[in-house]
Design a protein around this motif. Structure first.
Motif, PDB file in Angstrom:
ATOM      1  N   VAL A 174      -4.279   9.469   6.424  1.00  0.00           N
ATOM      2  CA  VAL A 174      -3.708   8.372   5.653  1.00  0.00           C
ATOM      3  C   VAL A 174      -2.506   7.859   6.448  1.00  0.00           C
ATOM      4  O   VAL A 174      -1.475   8.538   6.541  1.00  0.00           O
ATOM      5  CB  VAL A 174      -3.273   8.843   4.248  1.00  0.00           C
ATOM      6  CG1 VAL A 174      -2.750   7.658   3.433  1.00  0.00           C
ATOM      7  CG2 VAL A 174      -4.419   9.536   3.520  1.00  0.00           C
ATOM      8  N   GLU A 175      -2.641   6.678   7.043  1.00  0.00           N
ATOM      9  CA  GLU A 175      -1.561   6.130   7.868  1.00  0.00           C
ATOM     10  C   GLU A 175      -0.460   5.540   6.990  1.00  0.00           C
ATOM     11  O   GLU A 175      -0.706   5.176   5.827  1.00  0.00           O
ATOM     12  CB  GLU A 175      -2.118   5.078   8.824  1.00  0.00           C
ATOM     13  CG  GLU A 175      -3.116   5.661   9.815  1.00  0.00           C
ATOM     14  CD  GLU A 175      -3.611   4.640  10.821  1.00  0.00           C
ATOM     15  OE1 GLU A 175      -3.251   3.455  10.692  1.00  0.00           O
ATOM     16  OE2 GLU A 175      -4.368   5.040  11.730  1.00  0.00           O
ATOM     17  N   SER A 177       0.903   2.792   6.885  1.00  0.00           N
ATOM     18  CA  SER A 177       0.726   1.388   6.508  1.00  0.00           C
ATOM     19  C   SER A 177      -0.284   1.219   5.374  1.00  0.00           C
ATOM     20  O   SER A 177      -0.484   0.105   4.877  1.00  0.00           O
ATOM     21  CB  SER A 177       0.258   0.584   7.722  1.00  0.00           C
ATOM     22  OG  SER A 177      -0.969   1.107   8.229  1.00  0.00           O
ATOM     23  N   GLU A 178      -0.925   2.313   4.952  1.00  0.00           N
ATOM     24  CA  GLU A 178      -1.946   2.244   3.906  1.00  0.00           C
ATOM     25  C   GLU A 178      -1.322   2.371   2.519  1.00  0.00           C
ATOM     26  O   GLU A 178      -0.180   2.813   2.358  1.00  0.00           O
ATOM     27  CB  GLU A 178      -2.986   3.350   4.105  1.00  0.00           C
ATOM     28  CG  GLU A 178      -3.776   3.222   5.400  1.00  0.00           C
ATOM     29  CD  GLU A 178      -4.862   4.264   5.511  1.00  0.00           C
ATOM     30  OE1 GLU A 178      -5.753   4.297   4.632  1.00  0.00           O
ATOM     31  OE2 GLU A 178      -4.819   5.061   6.457  1.00  0.00           O
ATOM     32  N   SER A 179      -2.122   2.003   1.508  1.00  0.00           N
ATOM     33  CA  SER A 179      -1.694   2.208   0.126  1.00  0.00           C
ATOM     34  C   SER A 179      -1.883   3.678  -0.235  1.00  0.00           C
ATOM     35  O   SER A 179      -2.345   4.481   0.570  1.00  0.00           O
ATOM     36  CB  SER A 179      -2.504   1.313  -0.806  1.00  0.00           C
ATOM     37  OG  SER A 179      -3.886   1.589  -0.676  1.00  0.00           O
TER      38      SER A 179
END
Length: 203
Positions: A174-175, A177-179
């Motif tokens: 999960v980067e 910049s993700e939600s």
């Protein structure tokens, strides 16, 4: 993933990227003091931070290196001339957890409340935790934007993601910049490592 043969050793070295390593099978030691490595042990190290040697036991040793980006991940060995030329400023953390214990299936499956346990913690968002969920349960993962993103690594049971049941040793990244990410257990429950990187590791 690296696999060392019986009694094989990797000499002290460092990488240009921050990473977690998971020692998932076999046994061995790390460092000059011979800290024991048994499944499952978590290691965190900052970029440009030397560690080792890593020495496999008689049954060999398998471990997985997890990075948020590739960067300059080539190992620089301390027994080679000129290694100091590659060093850069870093917090120089090299942390190794205690051995993580997993539940037998009936205990994991019957759990009715989510349990979070801390393994490693930093003051810059870095953390390694384990979440334990019963059959079909879910838990909200950390907010990816507060640090450098994270991996969810299946240590026991299964993780449901995109309508697929992911088995032991699967992982989801999960980067930052993700939600948000929902950690969803499969039919036998789930015990997963949540490995969060410091903000600077987001690249």
């Amino acid at each position: 993933m690296s696999e060392l043969q019986s009694n094989e050793a990797i000499v002290p070295h460092f990488h240009g990227v921050t990473m977690f390593q998971l020692f998932i099978a076999g046994s061995g030691t790390i460092g000059n003091r011979g800290q024991q490595l048994k499944p499952l042990t978590v290691q965190f190290k900052d970029h440009h931070t030397a560690y080792g040697p890593i020495t496999a036991g008689p049954q060999g040793l398998a471990f997985v290196a997890l990075r948020m980006h590739t960067g300059n991940s080539e190992p620089i060995y301390l027994d080679k001339p000129g290694y100091r030329d590659h060093l850069k400023p870093s917090k120089r953390r090299n942390l190794t957890s205690e051995q993580v214990s997993f539940s037998i299936e009936p205990v994991m499956q019957a759990r009715t409340e989510a349990a979070w346990e801390s393994l490693l913690e930093g003051d810059d968002g870095m953390s390694a935790r384990i979440v334990r969920l019963g059959a079909g349960m879910s838990a909200k993962g950390p907010d990816p934007s507060i640090a450098g993103g994270y991996y969810v690594f299946v240590g026991n049971g299964s993780l449901v993601h995109d309508n697929e049941e992911l088995p032991k040793w699967s992982m989801v990244v999960v980067e930052n910049s993700e939600s948000g990410f929902t950690i969803q257990a499969g039919g036998q429950g789930l015990e997963a490592l949540v490995l969060q990187y410091p903000l600077e590791a987001a690249g």
